[in-house]
Design a protein around this motif. Structure first.
Motif, PDB file in Angstrom:
ATOM      1  N   TYR A  63     -24.784-113.439 -71.730  1.00 62.05           N
ATOM      2  CA  TYR A  63     -25.594-112.291 -71.341  1.00 62.05           C
ATOM      3  C   TYR A  63     -25.081-111.010 -72.011  1.00 62.05           C
ATOM      4  O   TYR A  63     -25.840-110.238 -72.593  1.00 62.05           O
ATOM      5  CB  TYR A  63     -25.569-112.147 -69.801  1.00 62.05           C
TER       6      TYR A  63
ATOM      7  N   ARG B 115     -31.511-100.848 -64.769  1.00 61.02           N
ATOM      8  CA  ARG B 115     -31.255-102.161 -64.170  1.00 61.02           C
ATOM      9  C   ARG B 115     -30.552-101.985 -62.832  1.00 61.02           C
ATOM     10  O   ARG B 115     -30.164-100.874 -62.456  1.00 61.02           O
ATOM     11  CB  ARG B 115     -30.413-103.014 -65.121  1.00 61.02           C
TER      12      ARG B 115
ATOM     13  N   LYS C   2     -32.902-115.027 -57.054  1.00 63.71           N
ATOM     14  CA  LYS C   2     -33.782-116.166 -57.302  1.00 63.71           C
ATOM     15  C   LYS C   2     -33.162-117.460 -56.814  1.00 63.71           C
ATOM     16  O   LYS C   2     -33.836-118.392 -56.451  1.00 63.71           O
ATOM     17  CB  LYS C   2     -34.009-116.317 -58.813  1.00 63.71           C
TER      18      LYS C   2
ATOM     19  N   LEU D 299     -25.130-104.606 -61.868  1.00 65.37           N
ATOM     20  CA  LEU D 299     -24.681-104.754 -63.263  1.00 65.37           C
ATOM     21  C   LEU D 299     -23.899-103.552 -63.773  1.00 65.37           C
ATOM     22  O   LEU D 299     -23.574-103.468 -64.949  1.00 65.37           O
ATOM     23  CB  LEU D 299     -25.894-105.022 -64.171  1.00 65.37           C
TER      24      LEU D 299
ATOM     25  N   ALA E 188     -36.030-106.708 -68.201  1.00 63.99           N
ATOM     26  CA  ALA E 188     -35.397-107.857 -68.853  1.00 63.99           C
ATOM     27  C   ALA E 188     -35.055-108.992 -67.886  1.00 63.99           C
ATOM     28  O   ALA E 188     -33.894-109.308 -67.676  1.00 63.99           O
ATOM     29  CB  ALA E 188     -34.141-107.381 -69.582  1.00 63.99           C
ATOM     30  N   PRO E 189     -36.048-109.627 -67.294  1.00 62.64           N
ATOM     31  CA  PRO E 189     -35.747-110.699 -66.344  1.00 62.64           C
ATOM     32  C   PRO E 189     -35.287-111.993 -67.035  1.00 62.64           C
ATOM     33  O   PRO E 189     -35.627-112.236 -68.183  1.00 62.64           O
ATOM     34  CB  PRO E 189     -37.093-110.928 -65.648  1.00 62.64           C
ATOM     35  N   SER E 190     -34.515-112.770 -66.313  1.00 63.13           N
ATOM     36  CA  SER E 190     -34.089-114.089 -66.802  1.00 63.13           C
ATOM     37  C   SER E 190     -35.022-115.142 -66.207  1.00 63.13           C
ATOM     38  O   SER E 190     -35.216-115.163 -64.995  1.00 63.13           O
ATOM     39  CB  SER E 190     -32.655-114.385 -66.353  1.00 63.13           C
TER      40      SER E 190
ATOM     41  N   ARG F 257     -36.455-101.109 -71.182  1.00 57.16           N
ATOM     42  CA  ARG F 257     -36.919-102.498 -71.098  1.00 57.16           C
ATOM     43  C   ARG F 257     -36.798-103.058 -69.695  1.00 57.16           C
ATOM     44  O   ARG F 257     -35.943-102.650 -68.897  1.00 57.16           O
ATOM     45  CB  ARG F 257     -36.175-103.382 -72.115  1.00 57.16           C
TER      46      ARG F 257
ATOM     47  N   GLU G 143     -35.020-112.896 -70.913  1.00 54.04           N
ATOM     48  CA  GLU G 143     -33.608-113.172 -71.185  1.00 54.04           C
ATOM     49  C   GLU G 143     -33.271-114.634 -70.896  1.00 54.04           C
ATOM     50  O   GLU G 143     -32.661-114.970 -69.876  1.00 54.04           O
ATOM     51  CB  GLU G 143     -32.725-112.205 -70.380  1.00 54.04           C
TER      52      GLU G 143
ATOM     53  N   VAL H 291     -27.546-109.091 -74.713  1.00 51.35           N
ATOM     54  CA  VAL H 291     -28.188-107.866 -74.248  1.00 51.35           C
ATOM     55  C   VAL H 291     -27.802-106.663 -75.137  1.00 51.35           C
ATOM     56  O   VAL H 291     -28.634-105.823 -75.464  1.00 51.35           O
ATOM     57  CB  VAL H 291     -27.851-107.671 -72.748  1.00 51.35           C
TER      58      VAL H 291
HETATM   59  N1  GLU Z   1     -31.417-110.395 -67.420  1.00 50.27           N
HETATM   60  C1  GLU Z   1     -30.700-109.656 -66.436  1.00 50.27           C
HETATM   61  C2  GLU Z   1     -31.156-110.047 -65.045  1.00 50.27           C
HETATM   62  O1  GLU Z   1     -32.130-110.722 -64.873  1.00 50.27           O
HETATM   63  C3  GLU Z   1     -30.863-108.154 -66.603  1.00 50.27           C
HETATM   64  C4  GLU Z   1     -30.075-107.664 -67.757  1.00 50.27           C
HETATM   65  C5  GLU Z   1     -30.020-106.160 -67.952  1.00 50.27           C
HETATM   66  O2  GLU Z   1     -30.920-105.458 -67.503  1.00 50.27           O
HETATM   67  O3  GLU Z   1     -29.079-105.718 -68.614  1.00 50.27           O
HETATM   68  O4  GLU Z   1     -30.520-109.689 -64.086  1.00 50.27           O
END
Ligand code: GLU
Ligand code: ZN
Length: 290
Positions: A179, A197, A239, A201, A11-13, A9, A45, A183
């Motif tokens: 988060y 990712r 961002k 993280l 998965a942007p916020s 996936r 997200e 997730v």
């Molecule tokens: N939503 C997270 C972000 O924008 C990524 C989360 C993930 O990939 O586990 O940094």
């Protein structure tokens, strides 16, 4: 590959517009999907409702399409409340959570912090028997175990999540899902077998593995953490900082091919920027994965 978990996936916020760091991340997601045989899911997200904005959600889809990315499935965390409640109940039945009413100030004053600057919550409220509800966070009784995982790019990691972050929160004091919890619940329920990712993280991984197991997941996903590109001031692109957004760059007239070429040059995949299609960019990244 486990057929029950065929997805990776992106998965942007939606707390800002996408920037070049996200483009690199998307390229890694698509490259790994091709290389290891996964399908791509877009997950918005927006678990942090205080920072998510509708305009950013729309822009994520539009900017990805403009760059030429396509995806097979899509979901958004704000529509997963029932899912998160159900998983929280699973944990409650196993006696793996507790309510916590420590204030932010008290939490910082009474707990050590780790290398990422996060609190290592020592369990102050664990035996107070507080009831769940308003102004109370929900914390996970993190097991005191050493977790080993094989990153597809970085190799073997071993970490004890109890030592690294203590009893981390699943829901915060204002009732928002964290988060970490969202997730793990989503990756489990949405058939995600490969998580790709940014390297920033990687210290979330050991706690996510123990949480996934507590939720009933038999095998954790595979993980691939990719390098981040730095902005001209040497900081990772964020961002919240001054990085130019894809939206902004589009308005200034850049083409998707020019932008992709610049991202690939910046990441060191090609020596000098030249226009690249999304597919050519994905192939370049794919050739870098082992
Ligand atoms: N939503 C997270 C972000 O924008 C990524 C989360 C993930 O990939 O586990 O940094
Ligand atoms: Zn507490």
């Amino acid at each position: 590959m486990n057929p029950d978990f065929p997805f990776t996936r992106f998965a942007p916020s939606p707390t800002g517009y996408l920037h070049r760091g996200h483009v690199l991340s998307a390229l890694y997601v698509y490259a790994a999907a091709e290389k290891f045989g996964y399908r791509v899911r877009l997950r918005i997200e927006d678990h942090d409702q205080s920072r998510a904005r509708k305009a950013y959600i729309d822009a994520i889809r539009e900017d990805l399409e403009w760059l030429g990315f396509t995806w097979e499935a899509e979901s958004i965390q704000s529509s997963h409340t029932e899912r998160y409640e159900r998983f929280l109940e699973v944990l409650q039945k196993k006696d793996l959570i507790y309510a916590c009413n420590c204030s932010r100030k008290f939490t910082f004053e009474t707990n050590p912090t780790n290398a990422d600057g996060e609190i290592i919550y020592q369990g102050h409220c664990q035996n107070l028997g507080l009831s769940y509800g308003k102004d109370h966070a929900v914390r996970f009784k993190t097991p005191n175990v050493s977790v080993t995982w094989e990153d597809l790019r970085l190799g073997t990691f071993t970490e004890n999540p109890k030592e690294f972050c203590g009893d981390f929160a699943l829901k915060d004091r204002i009732g928002q899902w964290t988060y970490q919890f969202a997730v793990v619940a989503d990756d489990f329920e949405e058939g995600v077998g490969l998580v790709v990712r940014g390297e920033d993280l990687k210290h979330s991984t050991s706690r996510q593995i123990v949480l996934a197991e507590a939720l009933g997941r038999k095998e954790p996903p595979l993980f691939l953490h990719h390098p981040l590109i730095a902005d001209p001031f040497g900081k990772k692109l964020s961002k919240r900082e001054h990085a130019a957004s894809i939206r902004g760059e589009r308005e200034l007239g850049i083409s998707p091919e020019a932008l992709l070429g610049e991202v690939c040059a910046k990441a060191g995949f090609i020596p000098k920027a030249e226009p690249l299609s999304v597919n050519d960019s994905i192939q370049l990244v794919k050739n870098r994965l082992f």
